[in-house]
Design a protein around this motif. Sequence first.
Motif, PDB file in Angstrom:
ATOM      1  N   SER A 102      47.027  31.013  35.313  1.00 49.28           N
ATOM      2  CA  SER A 102      45.819  30.566  34.642  1.00 49.28           C
ATOM      3  C   SER A 102      44.616  31.403  35.056  1.00 49.28           C
ATOM      4  O   SER A 102      43.803  31.815  34.213  1.00 49.28           O
ATOM      5  N   ALA A 103      44.512  31.678  36.348  1.00 52.90           N
ATOM      6  CA  ALA A 103      43.369  32.447  36.848  1.00 52.90           C
ATOM      7  C   ALA A 103      43.418  33.898  36.382  1.00 52.90           C
ATOM      8  O   ALA A 103      42.429  34.444  35.869  1.00 52.90           O
ATOM      9  N   ILE A 104      44.568  34.536  36.529  1.00 54.28           N
ATOM     10  CA  ILE A 104      44.684  35.963  36.203  1.00 54.28           C
ATOM     11  C   ILE A 104      44.585  36.210  34.707  1.00 54.28           C
ATOM     12  O   ILE A 104      43.861  37.123  34.260  1.00 54.28           O
ATOM     13  N   LEU A 105      45.287  35.415  33.906  1.00 53.59           N
ATOM     14  CA  LEU A 105      45.197  35.593  32.459  1.00 53.59           C
ATOM     15  C   LEU A 105      43.815  35.198  31.940  1.00 53.59           C
ATOM     16  O   LEU A 105      43.327  35.766  30.954  1.00 53.59           O
ATOM     17  N   GLY A 106      43.184  34.227  32.605  1.00 56.57           N
ATOM     18  CA  GLY A 106      41.832  33.848  32.219  1.00 56.57           C
ATOM     19  C   GLY A 106      40.858  35.001  32.418  1.00 56.57           C
ATOM     20  O   GLY A 106      39.992  35.262  31.572  1.00 56.57           O
ATOM     21  N   ILE A 107      40.994  35.700  33.525  1.00 55.71           N
ATOM     22  CA  ILE A 107      40.153  36.871  33.796  1.00 55.71           C
ATOM     23  C   ILE A 107      40.417  37.960  32.753  1.00 55.71           C
ATOM     24  O   ILE A 107      39.491  38.595  32.238  1.00 55.71           O
ATOM     25  N   LYS A 108      41.684  38.150  32.420  1.00 57.23           N
ATOM     26  CA  LYS A 108      42.058  39.178  31.444  1.00 57.23           C
ATOM     27  C   LYS A 108      41.459  38.884  30.068  1.00 57.23           C
ATOM     28  O   LYS A 108      41.019  39.803  29.359  1.00 57.23           O
ATOM     29  N   GLU A 109      41.432  37.618  29.693  1.00 59.99           N
ATOM     30  CA  GLU A 109      40.937  37.245  28.361  1.00 59.99           C
ATOM     31  C   GLU A 109      39.415  37.257  28.273  1.00 59.99           C
ATOM     32  O   GLU A 109      38.852  37.533  27.207  1.00 59.99           O
ATOM     33  N   ARG A 110      38.736  36.965  29.378  1.00 58.04           N
ATOM     34  CA  ARG A 110      37.283  36.793  29.342  1.00 58.04           C
ATOM     35  C   ARG A 110      36.500  38.086  29.542  1.00 58.04           C
ATOM     36  O   ARG A 110      35.396  38.233  29.031  1.00 58.04           O
ATOM     37  N   TRP A 111      37.047  39.018  30.321  1.00 56.75           N
ATOM     38  CA  TRP A 111      36.271  40.201  30.685  1.00 56.75           C
ATOM     39  C   TRP A 111      37.003  41.493  30.336  1.00 56.75           C
ATOM     40  O   TRP A 111      38.229  41.533  30.199  1.00 56.75           O
ATOM     41  N   GLY A 112      36.225  42.566  30.249  1.00 58.48           N
ATOM     42  CA  GLY A 112      36.780  43.881  29.968  1.00 58.48           C
ATOM     43  C   GLY A 112      37.448  44.467  31.190  1.00 58.48           C
ATOM     44  O   GLY A 112      37.377  43.916  32.298  1.00 58.48           O
ATOM     45  N   TRP A 113      38.065  45.623  30.997  1.00 52.97           N
ATOM     46  CA  TRP A 113      38.876  46.191  32.064  1.00 52.97           C
ATOM     47  C   TRP A 113      38.054  46.595  33.284  1.00 52.97           C
ATOM     48  O   TRP A 113      38.525  46.521  34.426  1.00 52.97           O
ATOM     49  N   ARG A 114      36.788  47.004  33.078  1.00 51.43           N
ATOM     50  CA  ARG A 114      35.954  47.393  34.218  1.00 51.43           C
ATOM     51  C   ARG A 114      35.685  46.194  35.124  1.00 51.43           C
ATOM     52  O   ARG A 114      35.754  46.289  36.352  1.00 51.43           O
ATOM     53  N   THR A 115      35.367  45.069  34.498  1.00 47.82           N
ATOM     54  CA  THR A 115      35.115  43.862  35.281  1.00 47.82           C
ATOM     55  C   THR A 115      36.402  43.394  35.953  1.00 47.82           C
ATOM     56  O   THR A 115      36.387  42.943  37.109  1.00 47.82           O
ATOM     57  N   GLN A 116      37.504  43.496  35.229  1.00 49.78           N
ATOM     58  CA  GLN A 116      38.790  43.111  35.817  1.00 49.78           C
ATOM     59  C   GLN A 116      39.101  43.971  37.041  1.00 49.78           C
ATOM     60  O   GLN A 116      39.576  43.471  38.072  1.00 49.78           O
ATOM     61  N   LEU A 117      38.850  45.267  36.925  1.00 45.90           N
ATOM     62  CA  LEU A 117      39.094  46.166  38.045  1.00 45.90           C
ATOM     63  C   LEU A 117      38.201  45.823  39.230  1.00 45.90           C
ATOM     64  O   LEU A 117      38.645  45.831  40.390  1.00 45.90           O
ATOM     65  N   THR A 118      36.947  45.501  38.936  1.00 48.51           N
ATOM     66  CA  THR A 118      36.015  45.114  39.998  1.00 48.51           C
ATOM     67  C   THR A 118      36.490  43.858  40.718  1.00 48.51           C
ATOM     68  O   THR A 118      36.449  43.774  41.948  1.00 48.51           O
ATOM     69  N   ILE A 119      36.961  42.890  39.948  1.00 51.39           N
ATOM     70  CA  ILE A 119      37.468  41.642  40.534  1.00 51.39           C
ATOM     71  C   ILE A 119      38.689  41.925  41.408  1.00 51.39           C
ATOM     72  O   ILE A 119      38.840  41.358  42.502  1.00 51.39           O
ATOM     73  N   LEU A 120      39.564  42.820  40.931  1.00 49.22           N
ATOM     74  CA  LEU A 120      40.751  43.172  41.710  1.00 49.22           C
ATOM     75  C   LEU A 120      40.353  43.827  43.029  1.00 49.22           C
ATOM     76  O   LEU A 120      40.892  43.490  44.093  1.00 49.22           O
ATOM     77  N   LEU A 121      39.400  44.749  42.975  1.00 46.03           N
ATOM     78  CA  LEU A 121      38.941  45.429  44.195  1.00 46.03           C
ATOM     79  C   LEU A 121      38.284  44.450  45.157  1.00 46.03           C
ATOM     80  O   LEU A 121      38.524  44.497  46.375  1.00 46.03           O
ATOM     81  N   LEU A 122      37.486  43.548  44.626  1.00 44.34           N
ATOM     82  CA  LEU A 122      36.827  42.553  45.475  1.00 44.34           C
ATOM     83  C   LEU A 122      37.840  41.613  46.107  1.00 44.34           C
ATOM     84  O   LEU A 122      37.697  41.220  47.270  1.00 44.34           O
ATOM     85  N   SER A 123      38.876  41.255  45.340  1.00 45.71           N
ATOM     86  CA  SER A 123      39.906  40.381  45.899  1.00 45.71           C
ATOM     87  C   SER A 123      40.679  41.106  47.002  1.00 45.71           C
ATOM     88  O   SER A 123      41.108  40.486  47.988  1.00 45.71           O
ATOM     89  N   GLY A 124      40.829  42.434  46.859  1.00 48.84           N
ATOM     90  CA  GLY A 124      41.465  43.213  47.912  1.00 48.84           C
ATOM     91  C   GLY A 124      40.638  43.221  49.182  1.00 48.84           C
ATOM     92  O   GLY A 124      41.163  43.060  50.290  1.00 48.84           O
TER      93      GLY A 124
END
Length: 395
Positions: free
Chosen positions: A146-168
């Motif tokens: 739910s969380a990961i697909l929700g991020i994918k649906e709501r934001w573009g790839w740049r924001t998704q990448l930023t979220i991934l880096l921040l989670s790292g």
Amino acid sequence: MSRERIPEVERLRGIAFLAVVLQHSIAHYTVEPGMTTGDGILMAVLLMATKFAVPVFIFITGMVLFYNDKGSLHYGRFIQRRFGDIYIPFAVWTLITLLINNRFNPTQAEDWKYLGGVLLTGKSSSHFWYIIMLFQFYLLYPLFRSAILGIKERWGWRTQLTILLLSGLLYVGLTGVISDIGRWMGSLDIPVWSELFTTYADRNALYYFFYFALGAAAGLYHTSWKKWIQKARTGIWLIFLFLFGWMLIQAVNEIRSAENGAITFYSLSLLRPMMSVFLISSILVMYDVTGWICRQGGARVNSLLTSVGLYSYGAYLMHLLTLRISYVVDESWLISMPPLIRILSSWLISAAVAYGATRLLAMLPFGKWLVGMTGKRKNRTLQPSSPSHSSTTGM
């Protein structure tokens, strides 16, 4: 209809299994009489080279789950499938291990209580912790999904990448405060929950979440992931080699400063900030390596690694028992050989016997309950819940 299988994942799973067996082969010889500081340093190099195994298994689990996600989830069937393919074989080998070690007497009520405890904690053998940890990702998959697909649906790839880096970054920081979290949770004395962050912190899925999230990203954007790995190859390898050297220095200093010449590797434990950064880089490097193997490794190497990966879950469950066979060979014929020869011999014997036994057991009508698969499923990979994914696991 299932999507086309990912060849890199099939080879990567086999390599990760071999790495796990080598790690445990090394562990045996750290306490063998006559081992020197030089031998310890050699073991440290081998250990560093195989540290990627558990994070890679978790990464594969996330990758395959999200790569094969069909847009809907039937949680009951999902868990039932993982329970049959992963947990039941784990339970069977837990009982077998206890019987071999004379830790279970069916006529004793206390032994039944003990059996129930180790089936929940994986404490019957030092490698079963992984199954308990991994199964948490399956149980919590709806939340991750739910969380990961929700991020994918709501934001573009740049924001998704930023979220991934921040989670790292969050994950790396988290590994630095695990002890503080343990003390705090221990002080609360909440049944089950406090123990999950103290006694059983090493098998708490929270402390491995980024490897799963990274795998999810690779599965959702598989084509882009492969292109990025190729494009960033030089940087990835430089970071990996630097961290390999840095962590190796820590291990060498630990060995040299140990009392009574003991060989220990506490500085190389999985749940440390610098180790987590190294392991993330290891996942990237190993994916690049398996990509090269797919292209240049030849048909025999690719076929062998794929087969080892396919049968790796059952082999993983029994490999500490097959290591005992290798020690008999070692003590009978190799006791005077250099430590490297002894380690590699134990590794190869244990891996080969575990792999061969798994293939034989898979041919039985009830092979599914022993090794997570039957011979009829030769063209499949293990389910996403075991150390050897068939379609969703990490091993």
